[in-house]
Design a protein around this motif. Structure first.
Motif: not given
Length: 166
Positions: A68-83
């Motif tokens: 579950f948390f791996l899939a959640l992390a994939v979505e976070w990285l897909s929509h994150c704006n760290i830079l």
């Protein structure tokens, strides 16, 4: 096994070394089936040999939480704006190269996590399949939907990484 043209599963290969442990006693290992169709149950191998184990409900629940948390992390990285947008645009030379390397690392991590989710689903355990879908769904709701999307980004950029296309 072939049963009237229907493949129900493949037996896992025997352990290396003939099943003997280092002290000369015989190890007793339960025979696990590698399913080739979806099945329900807690007795599955997910991602690693022998994990979560046989008849360990707590470890199975932990394995589901990991997926579950791996899939959640994939979505976070897909929509994150760290830079930050002001640092990634209007820069030249070595600063742009550093940001390009950072984007590449984020992309590689996202793809690696997505492959781990895919491999977990390939255990053909229905519970793993459902929590992977739930993780992606909750992740999209939290990070990609308009419910929590902050619209103060003046550059129009929604993510550091390109979208995952099939």
């Amino acid at each position: 096994m072939n049963d009237g043209g229907h493949m129900h599963g493949m037996a896992a290969p025997p352990p290396l070394g003939g099943g003997n442990s280092s002290n000369g006693t015989m190890m007793h290992r339960r025979h696990m089936m590698m399913h080739m169709t979806f099945f329900w149950g807690k007795n599955a191998e997910i991602l690693f040999n022998g994990w979560p184990g046989y008849d360990h409900l707590g470890m199975y629940v932990l394995a589901l939480a990991v997926v579950f948390f791996l899939a959640l992390a994939v979505e976070w990285l897909s929509h994150c704006n760290i830079l930050r947008p002001e640092t990634s645009s209007n820069r030249r030379g070595s600063a742009a190269a550093v940001i390009g390397v950072m984007q590449t690392v984020l992309y590689a991590v996202r793809i690696g996590l997505a492959y781990l989710v895919m491999l977990a689903v390939m255990s053909f355990n229905a519970g793993v399949f459902l929590v992977a879908i739930a993780g992606h769904g909750v992740g999209f709701f939290l990070f990609g939907s308009r419910a929590f999307n902050k619209q103060n980004n003046s550059s129009g950029k929604t993510s550091d990484l390109p979208p995952m296309n099939c």
